[in-house]
Structure formats: C-alpha cells, structure tokens
Design an enzyme around this catalytic site. Sequence first.
Site, PDB file in Angstrom:
ATOM      1  N   VAL A  62       1.186   2.126  -5.645  1.00  0.00           N
ATOM      2  CA  VAL A  62       0.495   2.500  -4.415  1.00  0.00           C
ATOM      3  C   VAL A  62      -0.384   1.378  -3.864  1.00  0.00           C
ATOM      4  CG1 VAL A  62      -1.585   3.473  -5.493  1.00  0.00           C
ATOM      5  CG2 VAL A  62      -0.751   4.426  -3.336  1.00  0.00           C
ATOM      6  N   ALA A  64       0.975   7.569 -13.396  1.00  0.00           N
ATOM      7  CA  ALA A  64       2.325   7.021 -13.508  1.00  0.00           C
ATOM      8  C   ALA A  64       2.239   5.573 -13.967  1.00  0.00           C
ATOM      9  CB  ALA A  64       3.035   7.091 -12.157  1.00  0.00           C
ATOM     10  N   ALA A 113      -1.440   1.292 -14.903  1.00  0.00           N
ATOM     11  CA  ALA A 113      -0.925   2.383 -14.068  1.00  0.00           C
ATOM     12  C   ALA A 113      -0.442   1.810 -12.742  1.00  0.00           C
ATOM     13  CB  ALA A 113      -1.991   3.440 -13.808  1.00  0.00           C
ATOM     14  N   ASP A 114       0.584   2.442 -12.190  1.00  0.00           N
ATOM     15  CA  ASP A 114       1.087   2.083 -10.871  1.00  0.00           C
ATOM     16  C   ASP A 114       0.621   3.065  -9.804  1.00  0.00           C
ATOM     17  OD1 ASP A 114       3.514  -0.157 -11.007  1.00  0.00           O
ATOM     18  OD2 ASP A 114       3.071   0.824 -12.901  1.00  0.00           O
ATOM     19  N   ARG A 115       0.294   4.272 -10.233  1.00  0.00           N
ATOM     20  CA  ARG A 115      -0.281   5.251  -9.311  1.00  0.00           C
ATOM     21  C   ARG A 115      -0.983   6.326 -10.130  1.00  0.00           C
ATOM     22  NH1 ARG A 115       1.676   7.030  -3.640  1.00  0.00           N
ATOM     23  NH2 ARG A 115       3.083   5.265  -3.924  1.00  0.00           N
TER      24      ARG A 115
END
Length: 342
Positions: free
Chosen positions: A93, A246, A236-238
């Site tokens: 995000v 995630a 984390a990516d989101r």
Amino acid sequence: MTLEAIKYENGKLMILDQLKLPLFLEYIKINSVEDGFRAIKEMNVRGAPAIAIVGCLTVAVAVQKKEFENTKELAEFVKTSFERLVAARPTAVNMTFASKIINLSILFLNNFHFLNLLSKLESEMASDVKTNKLIGDHGAAEIVKLLGDNVTILTHCNTGSLATAGYGTALGVIRSLQRENKLKHVFCTETRPYNQGARLTAYELVYEKIPATLIADSMVSAAIKEKRINCIVVGADRVAKNGDSANKIGTFQLAVVAKYFGIPFFVAAPFTTIDFNCENGDEIVIEERDSKELTEIGGKRIAAEGIQVWNPAFDVAPANLIEGIITERGVFKPNEIKNQIN
C-alpha cells in the site's frame, strides 16, 4: 558501509538488481515509467518501502524528460504514471499512499511548482531511512523490555537495506538490537519460492557481520524448540485497520507457530503501511505470481510437468496472533491501530 538498493542523483535513477544477488552486484538504469513498472513487476526491486521509493523516483525521472504546458497536464501525467506503477504489485500500500499525497499536492497547492514536485518525490529516500531507524529503535526497546538481553530472533523474507532506502524495518529492529549488544543470534528463513531470505537477508546479515543462521521454511518449529528462539519479527506490505497484517507468504504460519510456543510475534512497518480504508485482512488483495517461480529454479524445471500450481505472494497474519505492530511512531497493539487514524 550499508548496502544501497537505490541510487538517485541529478535526475538519474539506478536500482540494485536483486535477482542477481548474491552472486552479482549489478545496477539497472530506470529511464521511464515502463522501466520502473518492469523492475517492480519482475522483482528486480522488492519490499514495500523500496517499491514506493522507486515508484516516486521513477516519476521524478519521467517528469524531467517531458515538458508540460500547465499544472493540469503535469497532474494528469503524474496520476497515470503512479496508476501504472501501483498496478505492478498491488498488495503493497505504501506507493498508493505516496501517490495520493503527491497528487493532492499538485492539485490543491496554489503555489505548487514543478520544482516542488521534484523536491517532494526526491525526499522520499531520506525520509524512509529516518523512519526505519525509528522503527528499529522502538522495536528493539520493546523486545528488550519484554525479553531482556540475549535475544534470539527469527525473521522471514527480506526487510533490510535491500527492501528500503536503508537500515530496514524488521531487519532494522535486528540492527538496533545488535547495536545495543542485546542480540544473541538471528535465524532467517530461506523464504520460498523466491528465496529472498537465502539470497538477500543472508547476504545482508553476512555483510553487516550480524551472527546469523539460514534455515529452510519447514524448519521453523524445530528451530524454535531446539535453538531457543524467543521472538519473531517480520515486515508487512499492508496492515488493515484491525491489525491484520499481510506479508510474504509463510508469515501466517510463523504467527501460528509463535502462538503455540508462547513467543512474541512482531510486525515492523512504516505507518504508511497501515491502510485505514481496509477494515480487515479479508479485504486485502493478494497478488498471485507466475507458476514458474515454484516449478523452476534458475530456469531449470524441478517439478513434474502437468502439476497445477497455486502461488500467492502474500498471506495475512491475524491480529490476534500479533504481539505488537512496530512503527516509527511507536509500538501498538493491533487493537490500538484503529485509534491512530489521525
């Protein structure tokens, strides 16, 4: 000396080709939005913070190669450029957040000029390093408060200088623990199917002279039991508003195993990773990647012809398995995230 995944100077952008590591140290020139798209899509650059920075700097490179008659034309080019770049890997995000801020700046600041745009885009690198050092220090302090000295920690995927502008997120926490002489040992997973742990994290740990051991993804439970691992920290990516996080595929099972053994499981990420428009992990779009990443190694097939493949790039660790979410603003319990919206 820290590894440089991203080099930018005088309108010229180069990224370290992470597909060549650890065997070769080579840089790729990014001259256009399409160059940036390919580099992100093909994972020459990866890691949510690094993707956002490369996205911003790609736009910086591209706008300097064009002439614009007015602010509206500039804004449209920036908007469509970011849309293209975000589409390369939609789960993370951070670049979406950066693009919204920059697009709003162009449209609503009356005194906005071309140089303001360049300054904003180019500032992302320095800002990221500062953010990561704060994440590292907050996380290290929290872990020491919880566990004391001699922390034996496990991490997954790659979250260091190669995934950011420098220092790292989860690996930044490990660096801060090492600096404070609180770190006993690090275990890093190989992180199949793309092997970011074996190729990249192991490379960084050796480069930084941090005591570390590489293990297969399937060894985690045995390693926690036999090697007395007492903490897990991942990136984390989101992060959803409820704290669901995630991250690289395999993270969910690490959170489950940590719960079984009663050891803390932390997520380390910049505040921009939190998506307050996403209520929970079920709403996070999970990227699915080419089957060849699973069936081939180095271009050579290792799996039986005709076998079906499911290859999600990410999974979601539920909030109730997470001890804390480490950000540059401090460490929050997952249920505290929704209160940080302002």
